[in-house]
Design an enzyme around this catalytic site. Structure first.
Site, PDB file in Angstrom:
ATOM      1  CD  GLU A  75       7.836  13.139  37.468  1.00  0.00           C
ATOM      2  OE1 GLU A  75       7.740  14.314  37.093  1.00  0.00           O
ATOM      3  OE2 GLU A  75       6.864  12.405  37.698  1.00  0.00           O
ATOM      4  CG  ASP A  99       7.995  17.851  37.714  1.00  0.00           C
ATOM      5  OD1 ASP A  99       8.138  17.349  36.595  1.00  0.00           O
ATOM      6  OD2 ASP A  99       7.022  17.622  38.455  1.00  0.00           O
ATOM      7  CB  ILE A 101       6.559  18.600  31.908  1.00  0.00           C
ATOM      8  CG1 ILE A 101       7.419  18.730  30.653  1.00  0.00           C
ATOM      9  CG2 ILE A 101       5.185  19.251  31.676  1.00  0.00           C
ATOM     10  CD1 ILE A 101       6.770  18.128  29.385  1.00  0.00           C
ATOM     11  CG  ASP A 102       4.179  20.010  38.457  1.00  0.00           C
ATOM     12  OD1 ASP A 102       3.911  18.793  38.590  1.00  0.00           O
ATOM     13  OD2 ASP A 102       3.676  20.899  39.161  1.00  0.00           O
ATOM     14  CB  THR A 104       3.085  15.175  32.188  1.00  0.00           C
ATOM     15  OG1 THR A 104       4.404  15.549  32.567  1.00  0.00           O
ATOM     16  CG2 THR A 104       3.171  14.340  30.927  1.00  0.00           C
ATOM     17  CG  ASP A 227       5.182  16.565  42.289  1.00  0.00           C
ATOM     18  OD1 ASP A 227       5.154  16.643  41.064  1.00  0.00           O
ATOM     19  OD2 ASP A 227       5.077  15.476  42.909  1.00  0.00           O
TER      20      ASP A 227
END
Ligand code: IPD
Ligand code: CA
Ligand code: CA
Length: 274
Positions: A75, A99, A101-102, A104, A227
Site C-alpha cells: 500500500e 497491507d 497495517i490494515d 490504521t 485489503d
C-alpha cells in the site's frame, strides 16, 4: 532461500508469510504507544503513520531477501493510483500483496482491532493468505485447497440461512464518509432486515470474521488488493462466497465486494442494491 523440496514451494511460502506477519505484528504491538509522525493522505479520514511505513519496509525487506524473483504490491509503496499498473505488468509468477497495517485509524486511536495482511498470488489468483491481529494474537491463515485456520484450528463460515439471523459488516472508503453516501443508503436498506450491522474498521479482519462464522456477511466498495488478497482466500477456504455487487466472482481489482457464508449471499446482494 533454499527451498525444501519435500515440503513443496507453497508450503514454504505459507510458513514464510506467517513468520513475516508475526514479525511485523510484533513491531505494531511495540509501537502502539509510539506511533511517530502521522500524516494525512487524501483527507482527514485517510492517514498513514511512521509505523505503517516501518512495517512495510520490514515486510518488503524480508520478501526481497528470501524471494528476490517475486514481485511485491504494497500500500504505502505503490499507492492507490498505480496499483493496477504494478499488478497487471507482472508475469504469471508469484507476487506478494501486503497491507502493513490494515485498520490504521484503529491503530492511531488505540482500538485493538488492526492487522498485518499478507497475500501471495500466482497468475493473479490468491494462493496464500495470512491476517494477523497482534493485539489479540489471532492469526488467520489459508493455503489454496488446504483449508483455513485460526491459530492452527480449522475454521468454517456460519450456518445462518437468512439475513434476519445475520450480523453483517461494512466500512467506509476514506472518500465516502459523508451524509447520504452509497454505504449509508445501503445500511438504511438493511435496517430492520438483518440482525445488526457492524463497522469494525479493518477489512482484512472483516473477511476473517465471516470466515470464522462470527459474522455472516460483509460488503464494501472501493477496497484495494492489499485489503482483500489474504482475506478472500481465507474466506473461500472456510467455505464462504465472495463476489462483486452483481454476483460475478470477485477479482482483486473489482470496485465492490460482497462476502458471506454463501447461504445469505443473494439476499444480502439484492437488499443492498441501489
Ligand atoms: C482501511 C480498512 C477499513 C476500510 C477502508 C480501508 P487501511 O484500510 O480496511 O476497514 O473500511 O476502506 O482503506 O487504510 O486502514 O489500511
Ligand atoms: Ca487496508
Ligand atoms: Ca494500510
Amino acid at each position: 532461500m533454499a527451498i525444501n523440496i519435500k515440503k513443496g514451494l507453497e508450503q514454504v511460502l505459507y510458513d514464510s508469510a506467517i513468520e513475516y506477519a508475526l514479525q511485523a505484528g510484533q513491531l505494531l504491538k511495540e509501537r502502539l504507544g509510539n506511533k511517530g509522525k502521522i500524516q494525512q493522505k487524501k483527507n482527514i479520514s485517510d492517514l498513514v503513520t511512521e509505523v505503517d511505513q516501518l512495517s512495510e519496509e520490514l515486510l518488503r525487506g524480508k520478501i526481497q531477501e528470501d524471494y528476490p524473483d517475486h514481485w511485491i504490491l504494497s500500500e504505502e509503496d505503490c499507492g492507490q493510483a498505480n496499483a493496477y499498473e504494478v499488478f497487471k505488468n507482472q508475469d504469471s509468477g508469484y507476487g506478494w500483496i501486503i497491507d502493513p497495517i490494515d485498520g490504521t485509524t484503529n491503530f492511531i486511536h488505540g482500538i485493538p482491532h488492526f492487522s498485518v495482511s499478507i497475500g501471495v498470488v500466482k497468475a493473479g489468483k490468491p494462493v496464500i493468505g495470512v491476517v494477523f491481529n497482534p493485539i489479540t494474537g489471532e492469526l488467520y491463515a489459508a493455503r489454496k485447497s488446504f483449508g483455513a485456520y485460526l491459530n492452527g484450528r480449522p475454521i468454517r463460515v456460519g450456518k445462518e440461512s437468512t439475513l434476519a439471523e445475520a450480523v453483517v459488516a461494512t466500512g467506509f472508503q476514506a472518500s465516502d464518509f459523508k451524509s447520504g453516501s452509497r454505504v449509508i443508503q445501503q445500511m438504511d436498506k438493511l435496517a430492520g432486515k438483518s440482525r445488526s450491522i457492524r463497522i469494525f474498521g479493518a477489512a482484512s479482519l472483516d473477511l476473517c470474521l465471516v470466515a470464522s462464522g462470527k459474522i455472516t456477511g460483509f460488503w464494501h466498495e472501493g477496497l484495494n488488493p492489499w485489503d482483500t488478497a489474504a482475506g478472500v482466500l481465507i474466506l473461500t477456504e472456510a467455505g464462504g462466497q465472495v463476489t462483486d455487487q452483481d454476483g460475478n466472482p470477485y477479482c482483486l481489482f473489482h470496485d465492490s465486494l460482497i462476502a458471506s457464508n454463501g447461504k445469505i449471499h443473494d439476499e444480502l446482494m439484492k437488499t443492498i442494491k441501489l
